[in-house]
Scaffold this active site. Structure first.
Site, PDB file in Angstrom:
ATOM      1  N   ASP A 116       0.203  39.115  29.425  1.00 46.59           N
ATOM      2  CA  ASP A 116       0.630  39.133  30.822  1.00 46.59           C
ATOM      3  C   ASP A 116       2.156  39.073  30.858  1.00 46.59           C
ATOM      4  OD1 ASP A 116      -2.022  39.115  31.417  1.00 46.59           O
ATOM      5  OD2 ASP A 116      -2.048  37.143  32.376  1.00 46.59           O
TER       6      ASP A 116
ATOM      7  N   ASP B 114     -11.576  40.982  41.273  1.00 43.78           N
ATOM      8  CA  ASP B 114     -11.063  39.624  41.115  1.00 43.78           C
ATOM      9  C   ASP B 114     -11.588  38.767  42.260  1.00 43.78           C
ATOM     10  OD1 ASP B 114      -9.558  40.674  39.012  1.00 43.78           O
ATOM     11  OD2 ASP B 114      -7.905  41.167  40.355  1.00 43.78           O
TER      12      ASP B 114
END
Length: 242
Positions: free
Chosen positions: A8, A129
């Site tokens: 990330d 998500d």
């Protein structure tokens, strides 16, 4: 089953967030390409990369770091974060990204995803998500009134490669994967599902691998690797056996 080590990106650094909160970021390194090479050396053939800044901004913010990762990693890179236009998709594909993850745009403009899935067969992944079963968007900052199953079913006949399901409440928290929700989703749709959020150790990899036949294509793991709680080579062995 595929194990996707995660990188990330925030401000060019390798980070992990807690529950998707940008203010709760732990920095694990300032050389994303070097981290990609370490994962490759451990045997990884797939890599999951997220431009966290891009997720909030709606456009690429860590392009230089992401491109360096693609050049450094000999396997297949899956990339998400702020990809919301055909030009975004085309640009990353040309850079060498194998699969594009689309989240916010998938909810707000499903036709865009369907068009991209037709144009780039096998290269589009839809991110589902969720907070408490409802789809979150815009870097997880907003929660919609659409359920994860309803969202997923919109793309069953669209030709998308996979669904990437993240339980936000577990992401970066080492609480263990939400097996019930992940497998439940896989059983309700005809699209392979990638699990994400909460991997705490080899037990999660082993448990998910048992459901490969139910449509679990892979699992993304980040903090457990960076904190030394999960050995990547061992995880890859367990996944391969599945």
């Amino acid at each position: 089953m595929i194990v996707f080590p995660a990188i990330d990106l925030k401000g060019g650094d390798v980070v992990r967030l807690a529950e998707g909160d940008m203010d709760r970021a732990t920095v694990y390194g300032d050389d994303p390409a070097a981290q990609a090479r370490l994962f490759a050396d451990a045997g990884a053939e797939h890599l999951h990369v997220v431009d966290l800044d891009g997720s909030f901004a709606g456009s690429a913010q860590n392009r230089e770091a992401a491109e360096a990762i693609v050049r450094a990693f000999p396997g297949k890179v899956q990339l998400g974060g702020g990809i919301r236009t055909p030009a975004d998709v085309a640009g990353w594909i040309e850079t060498g990204v194998a699969r594009i993850v689309i989240g916010t745009a998938a909810l707000k403009d499903p036709q865009f995803v369907k068009d991209m899935a037709r144009e780039y067969a096998g290269a589009i992944v839809v991110a589902v998500d969720a907070r408490d079963g409802m789809v979150a968007t815009d870097g997880w900052a907003e929660v919609s009134d659409v359920s994860i199953v309803d969202m997923a079913r919109r793309f069953e006949d669209a030709g998308v490669a996979s669904l990437l399901f993240t339980d936000i409440g577990r992401d970066g928290m080492l609480k263990g994967v939400n097996i019930d929700a992940t497998v439940g989703l896989a059983r309700q749709v005809d699209i392979p599902v990638i699990a994400s959020g909460g991997v705490k150790g080899l037990i999660d990899i082993d448990t998910l691998a048992r459901f490969a036949g139910d449509g679990i294509e892979g699992v993304i793991t980040g903090r457990a690797l960076y904190d030394g709680r999960l050995d990547l080579a061992a995880a890859l062995r367990v996944a391969k056996q599945a």
